[in-house]
Design a protein around this motif. Sequence first.
Motif, PDB file in Angstrom:
ATOM      1  N   VAL A  60       0.840  -1.187   0.000  1.00 27.16           N
ATOM      2  CA  VAL A  60       0.000   0.000   0.000  1.00 27.16           C
ATOM      3  C   VAL A  60       0.882   1.248   0.000  1.00 27.16           C
ATOM      4  CG1 VAL A  60      -1.750   1.281   1.281  1.00 27.16           C
ATOM      5  CG2 VAL A  60      -1.841  -1.214   1.211  1.00 27.16           C
ATOM      6  N   THR A  61       1.912   1.217   0.815  1.00 28.65           N
ATOM      7  CA  THR A  61       2.865   2.317   0.891  1.00 28.65           C
ATOM      8  C   THR A  61       4.221   1.763   0.466  1.00 28.65           C
ATOM      9  OG1 THR A  61       1.655   3.154   2.784  1.00 28.65           O
ATOM     10  CG2 THR A  61       3.829   4.100   2.395  1.00 28.65           C
ATOM     11  N   PRO A  62       4.602   1.950  -0.795  1.00 30.19           N
ATOM     12  CA  PRO A  62       5.841   1.349  -1.275  1.00 30.19           C
ATOM     13  C   PRO A  62       7.060   1.859  -0.502  1.00 30.19           C
ATOM     14  CG  PRO A  62       4.623   2.426  -3.057  1.00 30.19           C
ATOM     15  CD  PRO A  62       3.921   2.727  -1.785  1.00 30.19           C
ATOM     16  N   PRO A  63       8.059   0.992  -0.325  1.00 36.94           N
ATOM     17  CA  PRO A  63       9.273   1.428   0.360  1.00 36.94           C
ATOM     18  C   PRO A  63      10.031   2.423  -0.515  1.00 36.94           C
ATOM     19  CG  PRO A  63       9.539  -0.787  -0.520  1.00 36.94           C
ATOM     20  CD  PRO A  63       8.111  -0.387  -0.760  1.00 36.94           C
ATOM     21  N   PRO A  64      10.946   3.176   0.073  1.00 41.04           N
ATOM     22  CA  PRO A  64      11.717   4.137  -0.722  1.00 41.04           C
ATOM     23  C   PRO A  64      12.540   3.399  -1.785  1.00 41.04           C
ATOM     24  CG  PRO A  64      12.381   4.167   1.597  1.00 41.04           C
ATOM     25  CD  PRO A  64      11.288   3.185   1.463  1.00 41.04           C
ATOM     26  N   GLU A  65      12.775   4.085  -2.886  1.00 44.46           N
ATOM     27  CA  GLU A  65      13.530   3.470  -3.982  1.00 44.46           C
ATOM     28  C   GLU A  65      14.963   3.194  -3.549  1.00 44.46           C
ATOM     29  OE1 GLU A  65      13.346   5.318  -7.800  1.00 44.46           O
ATOM     30  OE2 GLU A  65      11.268   5.935  -7.490  1.00 44.46           O
ATOM     31  N   ARG A  66      15.484   2.077  -4.024  1.00 44.28           N
ATOM     32  CA  ARG A  66      16.872   1.721  -3.742  1.00 44.28           C
ATOM     33  C   ARG A  66      17.769   2.324  -4.817  1.00 44.28           C
ATOM     34  NH1 ARG A  66      16.131  -4.703  -2.559  1.00 44.28           N
ATOM     35  NH2 ARG A  66      14.699  -4.472  -0.826  1.00 44.28           N
ATOM     36  N   LYS A  67      18.949   2.675  -4.421  1.00 42.89           N
ATOM     37  CA  LYS A  67      19.895   3.193  -5.404  1.00 42.89           C
ATOM     38  C   LYS A  67      20.445   2.021  -6.187  1.00 42.89           C
ATOM     39  CE  LYS A  67      21.304   7.194  -2.763  1.00 42.89           C
ATOM     40  NZ  LYS A  67      22.428   7.910  -2.144  1.00 42.89           N
ATOM     41  N   SER A  68      20.363   2.102  -7.489  1.00 38.86           N
ATOM     42  CA  SER A  68      20.879   1.006  -8.303  1.00 38.86           C
ATOM     43  C   SER A  68      22.371   1.185  -8.493  1.00 38.86           C
ATOM     44  CB  SER A  68      20.158   0.978  -9.660  1.00 38.86           C
ATOM     45  OG  SER A  68      20.377   2.182 -10.335  1.00 38.86           O
ATOM     46  N   SER A  69      23.061   0.068  -8.520  1.00 44.51           N
ATOM     47  CA  SER A  69      24.510   0.140  -8.712  1.00 44.51           C
ATOM     48  C   SER A  69      24.798   0.332 -10.185  1.00 44.51           C
ATOM     49  CB  SER A  69      25.189  -1.135  -8.192  1.00 44.51           C
ATOM     50  OG  SER A  69      24.659  -2.237  -8.885  1.00 44.51           O
ATOM     51  N   SER A  70      25.729   1.213 -10.484  1.00 50.43           N
ATOM     52  CA  SER A  70      26.077   1.477 -11.895  1.00 50.43           C
ATOM     53  C   SER A  70      27.132   0.491 -12.351  1.00 50.43           C
ATOM     54  CB  SER A  70      26.566   2.915 -12.056  1.00 50.43           C
ATOM     55  OG  SER A  70      27.637   3.147 -11.167  1.00 50.43           O
ATOM     56  N   ARG A  71      27.050   0.072 -13.599  1.00 53.58           N
ATOM     57  CA  ARG A  71      27.990  -0.898 -14.141  1.00 53.58           C
ATOM     58  C   ARG A  71      29.070  -0.267 -14.921  1.00 53.58           C
ATOM     59  NH1 ARG A  71      24.153  -5.861 -15.906  1.00 53.58           N
ATOM     60  NH2 ARG A  71      22.970  -5.868 -14.049  1.00 53.58           N
TER      61      ARG A  71
END
Length: 62
Positions: A51-62
């Motif tokens: 219902v309340t999505p968690p905060p976005e995760r930082k994606s690791s850059s390749r």
Amino acid sequence: MDDQRLLAARQDIERRVAAFRNKQARLTRERETYYDRVIEQVRSTDWNEFVTPPPERKSSSR
């Protein structure tokens, strides 16, 4: 005679309307109580993350 019949009909209608209003008020209270109970259950479970999505995760850059 007609006056008595009309008076009795009017009283019957008034009684039925009052009963209808009381039933509608009871159903409204029951519906609100049910809603409050269900929302409380949802908020107290892990399902709440959908219902309340968690905060976005930082994606690791390749």
